[in-house]
Every structure is written in C-alpha cells, then in structure tokens.
Design a protein around this motif. Structure first.
Motif, PDB file in Angstrom:
ATOM      1  N   SER A  27     -18.067  48.454 -36.983  1.00  0.00           N
ATOM      2  CA  SER A  27     -16.676  48.035 -36.947  1.00  0.00           C
ATOM      3  C   SER A  27     -15.962  48.548 -38.180  1.00  0.00           C
ATOM      4  O   SER A  27     -16.542  48.556 -39.267  1.00  0.00           O
ATOM      5  CB  SER A  27     -16.560  46.509 -36.883  1.00  0.00           C
ATOM      6  N   TYR A  32      -9.783  43.120 -41.099  1.00  0.00           N
ATOM      7  CA  TYR A  32     -10.440  41.855 -41.384  1.00  0.00           C
ATOM      8  C   TYR A  32     -10.415  41.502 -42.858  1.00  0.00           C
ATOM      9  O   TYR A  32     -10.460  42.367 -43.731  1.00  0.00           O
ATOM     10  CB  TYR A  32     -11.888  41.897 -40.895  1.00  0.00           C
ATOM     11  N   ARG A  99     -14.044  36.381 -39.430  1.00  0.00           N
ATOM     12  CA  ARG A  99     -13.479  36.497 -38.079  1.00  0.00           C
ATOM     13  C   ARG A  99     -13.440  37.949 -37.635  1.00  0.00           C
ATOM     14  O   ARG A  99     -12.389  38.498 -37.311  1.00  0.00           O
ATOM     15  CB  ARG A  99     -12.110  35.844 -38.018  1.00  0.00           C
ATOM     16  N   GLY A 100     -14.601  38.560 -37.615  1.00  0.00           N
ATOM     17  CA  GLY A 100     -14.739  39.934 -37.173  1.00  0.00           C
ATOM     18  C   GLY A 100     -14.735  40.046 -35.661  1.00  0.00           C
ATOM     19  O   GLY A 100     -14.236  39.166 -34.951  1.00  0.00           O
ATOM     20  N   PRO A 101     -15.282  41.138 -35.140  1.00  0.00           N
ATOM     21  CA  PRO A 101     -15.324  41.324 -33.683  1.00  0.00           C
ATOM     22  C   PRO A 101     -15.943  40.127 -32.979  1.00  0.00           C
ATOM     23  O   PRO A 101     -17.006  39.639 -33.370  1.00  0.00           O
ATOM     24  CB  PRO A 101     -16.178  42.583 -33.520  1.00  0.00           C
ATOM     25  N   GLY A 102     -15.261  39.658 -31.943  1.00  0.00           N
ATOM     26  CA  GLY A 102     -15.694  38.458 -31.256  1.00  0.00           C
ATOM     27  C   GLY A 102     -15.248  37.176 -31.902  1.00  0.00           C
ATOM     28  O   GLY A 102     -15.587  36.095 -31.401  1.00  0.00           O
ATOM     29  N   GLY A 103     -14.531  37.275 -32.999  1.00  0.00           N
ATOM     30  CA  GLY A 103     -13.999  36.101 -33.675  1.00  0.00           C
ATOM     31  C   GLY A 103     -15.006  35.354 -34.524  1.00  0.00           C
ATOM     32  O   GLY A 103     -14.762  34.208 -34.905  1.00  0.00           O
ATOM     33  N   VAL A 104     -16.126  35.983 -34.845  1.00  0.00           N
ATOM     34  CA  VAL A 104     -17.171  35.331 -35.617  1.00  0.00           C
ATOM     35  C   VAL A 104     -17.314  35.993 -36.979  1.00  0.00           C
ATOM     36  O   VAL A 104     -16.900  37.135 -37.184  1.00  0.00           O
ATOM     37  CB  VAL A 104     -18.527  35.347 -34.880  1.00  0.00           C
ATOM     38  N   ASP A 105     -17.909  35.255 -37.890  1.00  0.00           N
ATOM     39  CA  ASP A 105     -18.183  35.785 -39.220  1.00  0.00           C
ATOM     40  C   ASP A 105     -19.462  36.614 -39.210  1.00  0.00           C
ATOM     41  O   ASP A 105     -20.402  36.340 -38.473  1.00  0.00           O
ATOM     42  CB  ASP A 105     -18.339  34.656 -40.229  1.00  0.00           C
ATOM     43  N   TYR A 106     -19.492  37.615 -40.070  1.00  0.00           N
ATOM     44  CA  TYR A 106     -20.668  38.451 -40.247  1.00  0.00           C
ATOM     45  C   TYR A 106     -21.058  38.449 -41.715  1.00  0.00           C
ATOM     46  O   TYR A 106     -20.205  38.529 -42.594  1.00  0.00           O
ATOM     47  CB  TYR A 106     -20.405  39.884 -39.780  1.00  0.00           C
TER      48      TYR A 106
END
Length: 117
Positions: A27, A32, A99-106
């Motif tokens: 990504s 972000y 809140r990366g791809p899919g709305g989740v944290d990485y």
C-alpha cells in the motif's frame, strides 16, 4: 498484503543519534496517518511521534525537540530521526499505519533501540 518493516535500531551511547526507517509494501503510505510507538517490557506501548492526515506532526513530551518524524513518498517510507538519545529512550520501536486498507491498523515487527554507555 500490507507489510511494515522497521530497521535502523541498535546500540547507541547517550547523546548519540539513530534514524529508524519504516518501509511499507502492499500500500502507498500517502493517504494514511503514520506513527512511531515504543514499548519496554512490562509497560504499555506509548505513542512517540505521529504524522497526521492533516499533515502536521505530534510528539510525546519526552521526545519533543529531539525526535522528528518525516516521510519520503518516493520510497514509501516513514522515518524517525532520533537525536540526543537518553537511556530512557531504550525500547522496542514500532511503526504503525492508522486505518489503512480495510480500515484497520497495521503494525511492524519492531526494532530494538538500546541507549547505554
């Protein structure tokens, strides 16, 4: 398959400097918020420096004026420049995409920083 890989940690003497890198694959980082966090054994993970969606930075009081977070979009990498390191900076440092791809944290795997004489 978003992946964050930290590097640049190591052993440094008090007063020294390190630059941590967080290379992101899967990504672009540009849409972000990104941040650096640190954790010592037995303690909570704490925010160190945040690059926000509003394109300003925030820092923990303990590191303000010593640490700088910045991005290199051409390399899809976020950095943490750490100057005048102190023993209390010793921790594992983690990179985060909020809140990366899919709305989740990485999160990355972390890189160890040890500040000791």
């Amino acid at each position: 398959q978003v992946q964050l890989v930290e590097s640049g940690g190591g052993l440094v003497q008090p007063g020294g400097s390190l630059r941590l890198s967080c290379a992101v694959t899967g990504s672009t980082i540009s849409p972000y918020a990104m941040g650096w966090y640190r954790q010592v054994p037995g303690s909570q993970r704490e925010s160190v420096a945040i690059w926000t969606l509003s394109q300003y930075t925030t820092y923990a009081a303990a590191v303000k004026d010593r640490f700088t977070i910045y991005r290199d979009l051409s390399k899809n990498t976020v950095y943490l420049q750490m100057n005048n390191l102190k023993p209390e900076d010793t921790a594992v440092y983690y990179c985060k995409m909020a809140r990366g791809p899919g709305g989740v944290d990485y999160w990355g795997q972390g890189t160890q920083v040890i500040v000791s004489s």
